[in-house]
Design a protein around this motif. Sequence first.
Motif, PDB file in Angstrom:
ATOM      1  N   ASP A 126       0.847  -1.198   0.000  1.00 43.74           N
ATOM      2  CA  ASP A 126       0.000   0.000   0.000  1.00 43.74           C
ATOM      3  C   ASP A 126       0.881   1.246   0.000  1.00 43.74           C
ATOM      4  OD1 ASP A 126      -2.588  -1.331   0.281  1.00 43.74           O
ATOM      5  OD2 ASP A 126      -1.929  -1.847   2.310  1.00 43.74           O
ATOM      6  N   THR A 127       1.937   1.196   0.813  1.00 45.76           N
ATOM      7  CA  THR A 127       2.788   2.370   1.021  1.00 45.76           C
ATOM      8  C   THR A 127       4.257   1.971   1.076  1.00 45.76           C
ATOM      9  OG1 THR A 127       1.029   3.387   2.365  1.00 45.76           O
ATOM     10  CG2 THR A 127       3.230   4.357   2.535  1.00 45.76           C
ATOM     11  N   ILE A 128       5.091   2.766   0.445  1.00 47.84           N
ATOM     12  CA  ILE A 128       6.544   2.633   0.604  1.00 47.84           C
ATOM     13  C   ILE A 128       7.061   3.867   1.319  1.00 47.84           C
ATOM     14  CG2 ILE A 128       8.768   2.734  -0.617  1.00 47.84           C
ATOM     15  CD1 ILE A 128       7.590   0.855  -2.695  1.00 47.84           C
ATOM     16  N   VAL A 129       7.911   3.644   2.314  1.00 48.31           N
ATOM     17  CA  VAL A 129       8.635   4.731   2.974  1.00 48.31           C
ATOM     18  C   VAL A 129      10.112   4.520   2.670  1.00 48.31           C
ATOM     19  CG1 VAL A 129       6.920   5.099   4.783  1.00 48.31           C
ATOM     20  CG2 VAL A 129       8.754   3.447   5.169  1.00 48.31           C
ATOM     21  N   MET A 130      10.827   5.574   2.368  1.00 48.37           N
ATOM     22  CA  MET A 130      12.242   5.373   2.066  1.00 48.37           C
ATOM     23  C   MET A 130      13.045   6.667   2.193  1.00 48.37           C
ATOM     24  SD  MET A 130      12.214   4.790  -2.083  1.00 48.37           S
ATOM     25  CE  MET A 130      11.815   6.112  -3.233  1.00 48.37           C
ATOM     26  N   ASN A 131      14.296   6.467   2.562  1.00 47.45           N
ATOM     27  CA  ASN A 131      15.281   7.534   2.599  1.00 47.45           C
ATOM     28  C   ASN A 131      16.418   7.108   1.674  1.00 47.45           C
ATOM     29  OD1 ASN A 131      17.029   9.617   3.246  1.00 47.45           O
ATOM     30  ND2 ASN A 131      17.689   8.683   5.167  1.00 47.45           N
ATOM     31  N   SER A 158       9.173   9.720   0.241  1.00 55.40           N
ATOM     32  CA  SER A 158      10.611   9.662  -0.010  1.00 55.40           C
ATOM     33  C   SER A 158      11.275  10.982   0.363  1.00 55.40           C
ATOM     34  CB  SER A 158      10.859   9.343  -1.488  1.00 55.40           C
ATOM     35  OG  SER A 158      12.203   9.053  -1.742  1.00 55.40           O
ATOM     36  N   ILE A 159      12.499  10.891   0.920  1.00 59.10           N
ATOM     37  CA  ILE A 159      13.268  12.060   1.346  1.00 59.10           C
ATOM     38  C   ILE A 159      14.320  12.382   0.284  1.00 59.10           C
ATOM     39  CG2 ILE A 159      14.727  13.049   3.149  1.00 59.10           C
ATOM     40  CD1 ILE A 159      13.588  10.963   5.076  1.00 59.10           C
ATOM     41  N   HIS A 160      14.390  13.662  -0.106  1.00 58.21           N
ATOM     42  CA  HIS A 160      15.367  14.074  -1.127  1.00 58.21           C
ATOM     43  C   HIS A 160      15.927  15.453  -0.787  1.00 58.21           C
ATOM     44  CE1 HIS A 160      14.359  10.843  -3.986  1.00 58.21           C
ATOM     45  NE2 HIS A 160      13.179  10.919  -3.404  1.00 58.21           N
ATOM     46  N   PRO A 174       3.916   8.715 -15.165  1.00 56.95           N
ATOM     47  CA  PRO A 174       2.715   9.500 -14.840  1.00 56.95           C
ATOM     48  C   PRO A 174       2.364   9.556 -13.347  1.00 56.95           C
ATOM     49  CG  PRO A 174       2.072   7.340 -15.591  1.00 56.95           C
ATOM     50  CD  PRO A 174       3.560   7.383 -15.709  1.00 56.95           C
ATOM     51  N   ALA A 175       3.208   8.979 -12.473  1.00 54.43           N
ATOM     52  CA  ALA A 175       2.983   9.165 -11.034  1.00 54.43           C
ATOM     53  C   ALA A 175       3.120  10.652 -10.708  1.00 54.43           C
ATOM     54  CB  ALA A 175       3.997   8.355 -10.235  1.00 54.43           C
ATOM     55  N   THR A 176       2.489  11.071  -9.615  1.00 52.21           N
ATOM     56  CA  THR A 176       2.471  12.502  -9.294  1.00 52.21           C
ATOM     57  C   THR A 176       2.809  12.757  -7.834  1.00 52.21           C
ATOM     58  OG1 THR A 176       0.088  12.393  -8.819  1.00 52.21           O
ATOM     59  CG2 THR A 176       0.745  13.018 -11.059  1.00 52.21           C
ATOM     60  N   ILE A 177       3.464  13.885  -7.593  1.00 58.02           N
ATOM     61  CA  ILE A 177       3.707  14.349  -6.225  1.00 58.02           C
ATOM     62  C   ILE A 177       2.456  15.077  -5.751  1.00 58.02           C
ATOM     63  CG2 ILE A 177       5.045  15.923  -4.778  1.00 58.02           C
ATOM     64  CD1 ILE A 177       7.446  15.383  -6.629  1.00 58.02           C
ATOM     65  N   THR A 178       1.889  14.610  -4.647  1.00 57.89           N
ATOM     66  CA  THR A 178       0.674  15.243  -4.128  1.00 57.89           C
ATOM     67  C   THR A 178       0.965  16.209  -2.985  1.00 57.89           C
ATOM     68  OG1 THR A 178       0.278  13.434  -2.556  1.00 57.89           O
ATOM     69  CG2 THR A 178      -0.712  13.231  -4.755  1.00 57.89           C
ATOM     70  N   ASP A 179       2.078  15.992  -2.283  1.00 60.41           N
ATOM     71  CA  ASP A 179       2.438  16.863  -1.166  1.00 60.41           C
ATOM     72  C   ASP A 179       3.955  16.953  -1.058  1.00 60.41           C
ATOM     73  OD1 ASP A 179      -0.158  17.524   0.330  1.00 60.41           O
ATOM     74  OD2 ASP A 179      -0.262  15.338   0.173  1.00 60.41           O
ATOM     75  N   CYS A 180       4.427  18.081  -0.550  1.00 53.72           N
ATOM     76  CA  CYS A 180       5.854  18.299  -0.338  1.00 53.72           C
ATOM     77  C   CYS A 180       6.031  18.955   1.031  1.00 53.72           C
ATOM     78  CB  CYS A 180       6.429  19.181  -1.440  1.00 53.72           C
ATOM     79  SG  CYS A 180       8.146  19.668  -1.198  1.00 53.72           S
ATOM     80  N   PHE A 181       6.857  18.341   1.873  1.00 60.09           N
ATOM     81  CA  PHE A 181       7.080  18.843   3.220  1.00 60.09           C
ATOM     82  C   PHE A 181       8.562  19.156   3.405  1.00 60.09           C
ATOM     83  CE2 PHE A 181       3.775  15.582   3.161  1.00 60.09           C
ATOM     84  CZ  PHE A 181       2.684  16.268   3.668  1.00 60.09           C
ATOM     85  N   LYS A 182       8.859  20.329   3.918  1.00 59.56           N
ATOM     86  CA  LYS A 182      10.249  20.726   4.126  1.00 59.56           C
ATOM     87  C   LYS A 182      10.717  20.244   5.508  1.00 59.56           C
ATOM     88  CE  LYS A 182       9.709  24.838   1.233  1.00 59.56           C
ATOM     89  NZ  LYS A 182      10.296  24.177   0.061  1.00 59.56           N
ATOM     90  N   ALA A 183      11.994  19.848   5.581  1.00 63.78           N
ATOM     91  CA  ALA A 183      12.540  19.357   6.837  1.00 63.78           C
ATOM     92  C   ALA A 183      14.050  19.573   6.842  1.00 63.78           C
ATOM     93  CB  ALA A 183      12.215  17.874   7.015  1.00 63.78           C
ATOM     94  N   GLU A 184      14.668  19.288   7.985  1.00 63.08           N
ATOM     95  CA  GLU A 184      16.124  19.361   8.105  1.00 63.08           C
ATOM     96  C   GLU A 184      16.666  17.986   8.449  1.00 63.08           C
ATOM     97  OE1 GLU A 184      17.023  22.327  11.021  1.00 63.08           O
ATOM     98  OE2 GLU A 184      16.882  23.972   9.568  1.00 63.08           O
ATOM     99  N   ASP A 202      19.124  20.722   4.176  1.00 64.93           N
ATOM    100  CA  ASP A 202      17.707  20.991   3.920  1.00 64.93           C
ATOM    101  C   ASP A 202      17.169  19.922   2.971  1.00 64.93           C
ATOM    102  OD1 ASP A 202      17.551  23.307   5.496  1.00 64.93           O
ATOM    103  OD2 ASP A 202      18.314  24.547   3.854  1.00 64.93           O
ATOM    104  N   VAL A 203      16.091  19.295   3.377  1.00 65.04           N
ATOM    105  CA  VAL A 203      15.516  18.225   2.558  1.00 65.04           C
ATOM    106  C   VAL A 203      14.021  18.468   2.356  1.00 65.04           C
ATOM    107  CG1 VAL A 203      17.208  16.518   3.314  1.00 65.04           C
ATOM    108  CG2 VAL A 203      15.057  16.742   4.578  1.00 65.04           C
ATOM    109  N   GLU A 204      13.454  17.689   1.457  1.00 67.84           N
ATOM    110  CA  GLU A 204      12.015  17.713   1.217  1.00 67.84           C
ATOM    111  C   GLU A 204      11.488  16.290   1.216  1.00 67.84           C
ATOM    112  OE1 GLU A 204      11.855  21.819  -1.446  1.00 67.84           O
ATOM    113  OE2 GLU A 204      12.066  19.886  -2.471  1.00 67.84           O
ATOM    114  N   ILE A 205      10.347  16.108   1.843  1.00 71.62           N
ATOM    115  CA  ILE A 205       9.670  14.813   1.871  1.00 71.62           C
ATOM    116  C   ILE A 205       8.530  14.882   0.860  1.00 71.62           C
ATOM    117  CG2 ILE A 205       8.363  13.167   3.266  1.00 71.62           C
ATOM    118  CD1 ILE A 205       9.765  14.486   5.742  1.00 71.62           C
ATOM    119  N   TYR A 206       8.555  13.970  -0.096  1.00 67.70           N
ATOM    120  CA  TYR A 206       7.526  13.961  -1.123  1.00 67.70           C
ATOM    121  C   TYR A 206       6.549  12.810  -0.894  1.00 67.70           C
ATOM    122  CZ  TYR A 206      10.944  16.914  -3.485  1.00 67.70           C
ATOM    123  OH  TYR A 206      11.833  17.914  -3.800  1.00 67.70           O
TER     124      TYR A 206
END
Length: 214
Positions: A126-131, A158-160, A174-184, A202-206
């Motif tokens: 259902d979900t993948i989490v990854m760094n 995913s963290i980038h 055709p996959a899409t980014i629905t949200d972007c969260f900023k983090a350190e 500085d990273v972003e979680i997509y």
Amino acid sequence: MIDFMKLRKLEMELEKVEGFDAPSPALEQYKTPATLAASFLHLAFMSGDIEDKIVYDFGCGTGILSIGAALLGARTVTGFDADEKAVLTAEKNAGMMDVSDRVSFLKSDISKVSENVLSGKWERADTIVMNPPFGAQEKGNDRPFLMAAIKTADVVYSIHNKGSRSFIEKFIKPATITDCFKAEFPIRKTFDFHRKEIETIDVEIYRIETSGMS
């Protein structure tokens, strides 16, 4: 709405997870800090992507994201890593955190995971989490992770590096980014080439929706 009590409790639990005994610079093996891991997983939890879900953790390292997902109520969690030593440490950590009944770890290249899912040998997540690796040692190291992830699950977190969104949006279509969260991402001095005791990136979680891609 953020449940700060739940977030803080998760962070405190994840502080107990052991890191790498002998990290590899080539594999960019940095333990995901508990603060970042907790925030990352809490975002996924609040979006309904963790609780009672089948979760995969790509490049799981010593298991901090896998264990956190289990603590937040995932139905099952499977962590995958190409480093056997990391997998053994992850198994030890899961036992210490009393989540071994819902978390398992496998030594596997992530491309093999997507192949096994697409062939029907393994179930789709259902979900993948990854760094994934940021590409500090070799540019583009995150691309195989992204490609495998969007073939393997309905939702990917995913963290980038900050500023990666434009490239990733093109790469995952055709996959899409629905949200972007900023983090350190604070990285402690791990290798000889590190000059600072702590380097904060500085990273972003997509959050990515794949729409059932294969």
